[in-house]
Write a protein that holds these residues in place. Sequence first.
Motif: not given
Length: 221
Positions: A19-40
């Motif tokens: 639709x032509x809407x801007x999207x960020x290529x990257x995001x820098x965000x906190x790693x908080x959840x258990x799943x996110x920490x396991x991915x890290x």
Amino acid sequence: MNTIASDATVPVSVQEDRDGRAMWVYQMRPIVTAAAREAAAALVQDRNLWLSQHGHDAPDLHVTAFRDHRTEAVGLYEEDSGDEILVGCLLLHRQPNLWPGAVDDQVRALKVSMAHTAPGRTDQAGCLMTLWLADYAARTGIDWVYAEVPRWSTGPEGTDVRLLGYLQDLGWHVLDSARTPDGHQVARIRLPAAASPGLAALIHCTVPAVTRRGPVEDSER
């Protein structure tokens, strides 16, 4: 700071959806959840495997640190056809315990540790993380970002020489060498704060920014 590595060129434009809407290529965000920490932790394990295959020390404590909910972990995520891929991670220390004489005002200093990028990538995640750190420091009233990197060898073509050379190319300043309490040789480095107003078009940041005035509102970024 540990294993930020260089590869190819940094993307220079933001993506758009159908639709032509801007999207960020990257995001820098906190790693908080258990799943996110396991991915890290999995990313760090992959990097540690790569290090060990190349004859370098790969401490298991780095994996444990990203699983510990008491650490402030942040991650660099890439948008890929609707999927988010973790391409880098590090730990933030907002009240750093720096070595004597490192800085006059520790309130205006930030320390990072255990920075890792996913092995085998071609997008210069380390460069992007450095750009973000310099901009983040500037936005939060911090003068310097401090880190330590391992000294694996001392020859003219040694791995640590190449790593330090790369970090210097990114804007890090090498201060001196020291030994950690567990006896490992490290180089102490620091990065000056540097605002990058256009960086938000490339890296969308949701990491809390706290200054002496209090939290920075989104409209101020």
